[in-house]
Design a protein around this motif. Structure first.
Motif, short mmCIF file in Angstrom:
data_model
loop_
_atom_site.label_atom_id
_atom_site.label_comp_id
_atom_site.label_asym_id
_atom_site.label_seq_id
_atom_site.Cartn_x
_atom_site.Cartn_y
_atom_site.Cartn_z
N THR A 137 0.63 -4.10 5.23
CA THR A 137 -0.05 -4.52 4.00
C THR A 137 0.18 -3.61 2.94
O THR A 137 -0.42 -2.28 3.00
N PRO A 138 0.62 -3.79 1.64
CA PRO A 138 0.67 -2.83 0.43
C PRO A 138 -0.73 -2.48 0.12
O PRO A 138 -1.70 -3.45 -0.33
N LEU A 139 -0.93 -1.21 -0.22
CA LEU A 139 -2.31 -0.93 -0.76
C LEU A 139 -2.26 -1.53 -2.14
O LEU A 139 -1.32 -1.32 -2.94
N ALA A 140 -3.32 -1.97 -2.66
CA ALA A 140 -3.67 -2.59 -4.16
C ALA A 140 -4.72 -2.13 -4.43
O ALA A 140 -5.99 -2.05 -3.89
N PRO A 141 -5.10 -2.14 -6.06
CA PRO A 141 -6.30 -1.84 -6.56
C PRO A 141 -7.37 -2.90 -6.35
O PRO A 141 -6.95 -3.94 -6.08
N GLY A 142 -8.43 -2.22 -6.01
CA GLY A 142 -9.67 -3.28 -5.44
C GLY A 142 -9.82 -3.09 -4.01
O GLY A 142 -10.74 -3.62 -3.46
N MET A 143 -8.66 -2.57 -3.31
CA MET A 143 -8.88 -2.52 -1.52
C MET A 143 -9.97 -1.51 -1.48
O MET A 143 -9.84 -0.37 -2.14
N CYS A 144 -10.70 -1.49 -0.25
CA CYS A 144 -11.68 -0.67 -0.04
C CYS A 144 -11.54 -0.41 1.49
O CYS A 144 -11.42 -1.07 2.25
N PHE A 145 -11.78 0.95 1.84
CA PHE A 145 -11.47 1.53 3.13
C PHE A 145 -12.47 2.78 3.67
O PHE A 145 -13.00 3.15 2.73
N PRO A 179 -27.42 -8.98 -7.18
CA PRO A 179 -26.84 -9.53 -6.30
C PRO A 179 -25.62 -10.29 -7.14
O PRO A 179 -25.49 -10.40 -7.97
N ILE A 180 -24.55 -10.68 -6.20
CA ILE A 180 -23.35 -11.28 -6.82
C ILE A 180 -23.97 -12.64 -7.55
O ILE A 180 -24.53 -13.35 -6.72
N THR A 220 -14.07 -7.05 -6.69
CA THR A 220 -14.39 -6.96 -8.18
C THR A 220 -15.20 -5.75 -8.66
O THR A 220 -16.03 -5.33 -7.67
N PRO A 221 -15.41 -5.50 -9.89
CA PRO A 221 -16.29 -4.60 -10.45
C PRO A 221 -17.84 -4.61 -9.84
O PRO A 221 -18.49 -3.74 -9.57
N ALA A 222 -18.24 -5.92 -9.80
CA ALA A 222 -19.78 -6.25 -9.17
C ALA A 222 -19.68 -5.87 -7.74
O ALA A 222 -20.88 -5.41 -7.22
N HIS A 248 -12.03 3.70 -2.62
CA HIS A 248 -11.45 2.22 -3.07
C HIS A 248 -10.28 2.74 -3.84
O HIS A 248 -10.29 3.83 -4.37
N MET A 249 -9.25 1.69 -3.87
CA MET A 249 -8.16 1.94 -4.45
C MET A 249 -8.27 1.66 -6.16
O MET A 249 -8.83 0.46 -6.38
N THR A 250 -7.64 2.42 -6.85
CA THR A 250 -7.49 2.07 -8.15
C THR A 250 -6.21 2.02 -8.79
O THR A 250 -5.32 2.42 -8.24
N GLU A 251 -5.84 1.97 -9.92
CA GLU A 251 -4.66 1.81 -10.58
C GLU A 251 -4.16 3.17 -10.49
O GLU A 251 -2.89 3.41 -10.35
N ALA A 252 -4.90 4.24 -10.52
CA ALA A 252 -4.37 5.58 -10.73
C ALA A 252 -4.56 6.14 -9.72
O ALA A 252 -4.28 7.34 -9.21
N GLY A 253 -4.76 5.54 -8.29
CA GLY A 253 -5.16 6.16 -7.11
C GLY A 253 -6.21 6.17 -6.38
O GLY A 253 -7.21 5.30 -6.70
N PRO A 254 -6.45 6.76 -5.13
CA PRO A 254 -7.54 6.38 -4.27
C PRO A 254 -8.76 6.96 -5.13
O PRO A 254 -8.77 8.28 -5.75
N LYS A 255 -10.13 6.66 -5.03
CA LYS A 255 -11.44 7.31 -5.29
C LYS A 255 -12.64 6.98 -4.20
O LYS A 255 -12.69 6.07 -3.96
#
Length: 419
Positions: A366-374, A41-42, A186-188, A395-402
């Motif tokens: 709202t601009p898409l940013a790393p760490g956002m999830c959809f 857990p967190i 966050t990564p967690a 989720h959005m990463t620095e390199a694009g969506p994954k």
């Protein structure tokens, strides 16, 4: 218990339908699954970092304190998982210093068990006003004359009664603090979302492979629940839409049972330590797909790919929906959200809630940013006939969506290979 769209559609008697299934069908053996490793857990440390970041954002935005009542955001900051009632339980986070928890006197032992951050618990008796505790704390902190941020889902009566205790209170949106933090995972958090998605997809594959003629949507849903119990997820009863019901995104109250050649659409959620997955799979039962079923499936599959190609760091969230809709309109659907076509947004934010800001919908800037999830779910619906929805979260990463899960390759392989 929180009411969900799935509970609303299923009705009180739907769950009883699964009692007709033989125990051998409902029993999921551990050997049927590849184990999914559950992250922890967190941590307390991560929650304390959230509070520190919240204080920074409050100071930056001129907010003296933030009030969050029971719900996911209370859990996000404090670890307290509590339901909403007419009795206030919430946290007041000042721009400087530790927060306080406000809760009924008789709930204090339960709240103490869950509290994971440094915070004083202040209690009120049944004949006392809990918002007086909030007003007194704001005065102690020297922020009674500064704006008080309200989490966007706080109920009106809390604001109304706070103003009775503190008439000069200026209530503002806490979105620059709470929403801003919760949108960026966050990564967690991403690890928990990944585990939830892995469990959800394995459970749906298990149910899809065991669907039989004559089953109801509740029967199929019971198979998914049985699988999740083995894998360690927490299941919110889902949608299993059969035949014409699949043409309506959240189903129909009319009874439907599985027949050969029917479209079966399963839209289900799962959580791991409070973090959600939301996946939809569509398949044709017991027969080769018709040319029309195959065509629509292929178009929705293409719609998912178009959405991912449009999801670029810095792009407005609404541009993802626009890209899908332009292509669908070129194929003769719509226009816009009209039917036949896609009557809902292309996706929604996801995290501690299945649906949370922001949405992949026309007009969302709202601009898409790393760490956002959809979610990514550009379904196509033909009223009176059938619908197809494929949904995977990403989720959005620095390199694009994954993607968290791989979309199915075709209507002939509607679940894809096991992960």
């Amino acid at each position: 218990m929180t009411l969900t769209r799935r509970w609303m559609m299923k009705g009180a008697g739907a769950l009883a339908a699964s009692a007709a299934l033989p125990p051998s069908i409902l029993h999921a053996a551990q050997s049927d699954f590849k184990p999914v490793k559950l992250p922890p857990p967190i941590s307390r440390e991560e929650r304390m970092a959230r509070l520190a970041r919240a204080r920074e954002l409050m100071q930056r935005n001129g907010i003296g304190a933030v009030l969050v009542e029971s719900g996911p955001s209370l859990d996000y900051f404090t670890g307290i998982q509590w339901w909403r009632s007419e009795r206030l339980t919430g946290v007041v986070i000042p721009a400087q210093g530790d927060p306080i928890i406000v809760t009924p006197f008789f709930e204090k032992p339960s709240i103490e068990e869950m509290l994971l951050v440094p915070a004083e618990i202040r209690t009120w008796q049944e004949d006392e006003e809990p918002l007086k505790l909030v007003a007194d704390f704001l005065k102690e902190c020297g922020v009674a004359n500064q704006p008080v941020g309200f989490e966007e889902t706080n109920r009106f009566w809390i604001e109304d009664r706070l103003k009775r205790q503190l008439p000069s209170a200026s209530i503002v949106s806490a979105n620059p603090v709470v929403r801003q933090l919760r949108m960026i995972k966050t990564p967690a958090e991403l690890a928990l979302l990944q585990a939830a998605n892995d469990i959800m997809l394995a459970s749906m594959r298990y149910a899809g492979e065991r669907t039989k003629e004559g089953m109801t949507g509740a029967d199929i849903d019971a198979l998914i629940a049985a699988a999740q119990e083995k894998l360690g997820g927490v299941y919110d009863p889902g949608l299993a839409l059969i035949g014409e019901a699949s043409a309506y995104p959240h189903g129909s109250k009319k009874p439907h049972v599985v027949k050969r050649g029917d479209i079966v659409l399963m839209d289900c959620t799962c959580s791991v330590h409070g973090y959600q997955a939301d996946i939809t799979r569509t398949f044709v039962f017991g027969a080769d797909p018709t040319p029309e079923q195959r065509k629509v499936f292929d178009q929705v599959h293409r719609g998912q790919q178009i959405a991912m190609a449009a999801a670029k760091v810095g792009a407005p969230a609404g541009s993802v929906d626009d890209a899908v809709r332009r292509t669908y309109e070129s194929w003769g659907y719509g226009p816009g959200y009209k039917l036949p076509g896609t009557s809902h947004r292309t996706g929604h934010g996801i995290g501690m809630e299945v649906h949370e800001p922001v949405n992949l919908v026309h007009g969302e800037t709202t601009p898409l940013a790393p760490g956002m999830c959809f979610s990514n779910e550009p379904g196509i619906y033909i009223p009176g006939k059938f619908g197809v929805r494929i949904e995977d979260c990403w989720h959005m990463t620095e390199a694009g969506p994954k993607f968290f899960t791989s979309p199915p390759p075709s209507i002939d392989d509607p679940f894809g290979p096991p992960s």
